[in-house]
Design an enzyme around this catalytic site. Structure first.
Site, PDB file in Angstrom:
ATOM      1  N   LEU D  75      16.996  47.258   5.816  1.00 41.72           N
ATOM      2  CA  LEU D  75      17.971  48.314   6.076  1.00 41.72           C
ATOM      3  C   LEU D  75      19.275  48.131   5.308  1.00 41.72           C
ATOM      4  CD1 LEU D  75      17.229  48.718   9.877  1.00 41.72           C
ATOM      5  CD2 LEU D  75      16.238  49.947   7.952  1.00 41.72           C
ATOM      6  N   CYS D  76      19.299  47.192   4.370  1.00 41.28           N
ATOM      7  CA  CYS D  76      20.501  47.014   3.538  1.00 41.28           C
ATOM      8  C   CYS D  76      20.594  48.107   2.479  1.00 41.28           C
ATOM      9  CB  CYS D  76      20.440  45.663   2.825  1.00 41.28           C
ATOM     10  SG  CYS D  76      21.052  44.299   3.820  1.00 41.28           S
ATOM     11  N   HIS D  77      21.824  48.483   2.190  1.00 43.21           N
ATOM     12  CA  HIS D  77      22.089  49.423   1.111  1.00 43.21           C
ATOM     13  C   HIS D  77      22.132  48.678  -0.233  1.00 43.21           C
ATOM     14  CE1 HIS D  77      23.723  51.381   4.708  1.00 43.21           C
ATOM     15  NE2 HIS D  77      23.492  52.526   4.100  1.00 43.21           N
ATOM     16  N   MET D 113      25.390  40.217   3.482  1.00 40.86           N
ATOM     17  CA  MET D 113      23.981  39.855   3.318  1.00 40.86           C
ATOM     18  C   MET D 113      23.711  39.319   1.914  1.00 40.86           C
ATOM     19  SD  MET D 113      23.063  40.236   6.345  1.00 40.86           S
ATOM     20  CE  MET D 113      21.479  39.467   5.979  1.00 40.86           C
ATOM     21  N   GLU D 114      24.472  39.807   0.928  1.00 42.66           N
ATOM     22  CA  GLU D 114      24.298  39.298  -0.430  1.00 42.66           C
ATOM     23  C   GLU D 114      24.719  37.825  -0.503  1.00 42.66           C
ATOM     24  OE1 GLU D 114      25.260  42.304   0.321  1.00 42.66           O
ATOM     25  OE2 GLU D 114      23.858  43.544  -0.819  1.00 42.66           O
ATOM     26  N   ASP D 128      12.109  23.741  -2.705  1.00 41.53           N
ATOM     27  CA  ASP D 128      10.880  23.812  -3.500  1.00 41.53           C
ATOM     28  C   ASP D 128      10.823  22.700  -4.541  1.00 41.53           C
ATOM     29  OD1 ASP D 128       8.491  25.003  -4.651  1.00 41.53           O
ATOM     30  OD2 ASP D 128       9.757  25.782  -6.247  1.00 41.53           O
TER      31      ASP D 128
END
EC number: 4.6.1.17
Lengths: 158, 158, 158, 158, 158, 158
Positions: D75-77, D113-114, D128
């Site tokens: 739901l992020c733009h 969020m970024e 990793d």
């Protein structure tokens, strides 16, 4: 001090911070060359006359890649691309396709990488579709022809 | 009959149907050249010595692009890539970075496009990180050096 | 002269150059229909009552696809999507799910393709999750219901 | 009434409609922690001194992920990211890498969020590359440190 | 017990676990219909005769989408696609393009969604390129025609 | 000699060459924790009871991310994922969501990163959907619980 814009004072990779820059209309044009055996170019061209599919496919691939440059080139900014166009010029004798790609945006940073990537992926697509007929295809002379907009202003390759 | 493998008898683009082919171990190596002003290459190399970030970034970009070739080149098959490696050789006097990229898979079709795309995107990444210091950078001589595996067997560029 | 906006005077595909257009608030609403056996729709609906997962999954898939339209539809521009919403209406007797998708942006070009793609991928997701129970599912009636904003102004399907 | 911004009055997921919001300069900084055996961290650090490749690779991965948040978080733009930067601090005794990621934009909604995704993917990349030497690596303490811009104004973690 | 393969006993979405299934050769063919005003179809066809670009672009878009189904449809498995082919049949009087898409793989699960998605994205691409000339285009009758391979064996639409 | 599998003898990043490894059935399970104010968790849970959308959305996001690990983590191989499942356990008093993600494949290398990335992106999605109600959410304790298959055999976290 570093003259490489993406390397900070500690030598680390970083995106250039364009937060404070204004948005201006920008354009860039790049060129690349695909060289193959003339008889293979003839197949590309012949295929090109009735259906255009090798070059049509390469054009679409280049346009789509230009819209994804920020996911391919690690430090590129995502830009709202307003136009990408790709033209091909064939030289039957030399066995060459000259690719010219133009990209436009209104943004805080330039579209050189979009034009160069469009030309590059279009070239690779031609390579892919012709490689069964010629393993010795070469992509060369990929360079910027011109750019406009932004603080550094217009520039044309000498 | 067409000698272009991706063009069907009607001149339309199509993926080559590899359904009936067996899986074999395959490898391909490609090379590309980035030429810039020697003083700009010196910055890349100097940045490269303590931190390696221009070339480290280009290496990562090339490896990641090789894994996405089927989303970039329209008629390429998705392959389970088992290895991608990228090496750089710098010539301080000539201002060149020679990029050598190798890709491997066990699949029904070859990895030439993966090696070529890895070299191409690595070259574009170097271009992007050095372009502020030199607008005249040129990417050239992108070609296949060798391939092995598959029905057509091993091949080395003459 | 061509009336197809993406075909230039030579019949070649090209992005429409929107560089000179102003940004305006835009909205588009599209609709699509998924028809399955009523007893399969009952499973979708029953699953939908306690957990909502078929329709919740389809909604998420449609929203995510709307944000990636420029990577799916070759000549679409990337737009800063400000909203995507998807609604479902179930008709138990007819075995249908009517999908209504709305997309909004402030941009130089419209969001019809975002609304249509959202509805289309939501429909395909429902298909995927129900196909084990019904191989005869049909997706139909995918069309634009309304759009607003831009030079051509508001439009509602007759 | 729901206090969860992405849930509408019917409990369904939806993008927040930001159509009517103005664009403002925004910034967010997030932090995460990767904990491994000190002797494995020593390998990361040693590899880090001459070539920097574990951390250089993690930095690139984090920056690239930040530019793709709208394709990862449903739901992020999509936002025009103007900067992403990632720093690492190593504590040899504790065996920890502290990752600090900053993202900037000028947009209708924030870049928390970024920043969080950049730190998260950088952490997973370190994991990793070190996991063959230590199966017990833990990623923790991923949180927002500060944000600025937008209607709710500046905020710093207490 | 649920008859919806992607919904587990608690009503939650889940990928079908195909770990224990064997790989078999599989094929699927899907069909979709795009209906527009006959005079707009005439433009598509005319553009199609000399250059083929509307249909060539739609074909490329459909092929590329088929290779990315696992990133579009949430619970689909990634498959090694061995072939995607797309054909178009135009009915000038009815104003319709009938799209037929075939996908093949050797895998643990079927390629129905790849064929359906190829047809769907090809249809949306035609819509996009013709929408300036006709806002009332409708995409319909998207369905599976046939599938072969796998435990459930061959199936042809009645 | 380096104990970091992705760093070659010169300290450069490289994919591990798995060409010569056999394919085996593999599984990995990872866990992560999202901690928020108990009253915000109550909203997530309440939203979760009738419609399940926060957790349903996070589940879909995690599953989709697991399928794209090779495009997120630079040196990961693309794997044919045969299963991804994500479970959530809520502790109302502690304000925590415990995420458990399992991934399976039959491949030349393991699926630890797929399980960890699934848990990580699911956690970020919960964060995104709850952040308007709580700026202090923390993601922690992301770790591998167990893995099976491959040369190194089965492993369970102590």
């Amino acid at each position: 001090m570093s003259a490489l814009s993406h390397i900070d004072e500690n030598g680390r990779a970083a995106m250039v911070d364009v937060s404070a820059k204004g948005e201006t209309a920008r354009s860039a044009t790049a060129r690349g060359l695909v060289t193959m055996k003339p008889e293979v170019l003839a197949l590309v061209a012949a295929g090109g006359l009735p259906k255009g599919d090798v070059l049509a496919t390469a054009r679409i691939a280049g346009i789509m890649a230009a819209k994804r440059v920020d996911t391919l080139i690690p430090l590129c900014h995502g830009l709202p691309i307003s136009f990408v166009g790709i033209d091909f010029a064939l030289d039957a004798g030399a066995g060459t396709v000259t690719i010219t790609a133009t990209a436009k945006t209104t943004a805080k940073t330039g579209v050189e990488m979009e034009a160069l990537t469009a030309a590059s992926i279009a070239a690779l697509t031609i390579y892919d579709m012709a490689k069964a007929a010629d393993k010795g295809i070469v992509i060369s002379d990929l360079r910027l022809l011109a750019k406009s907009g932004g603080k550094s202003g217009d520039w044309t390759a000498p």
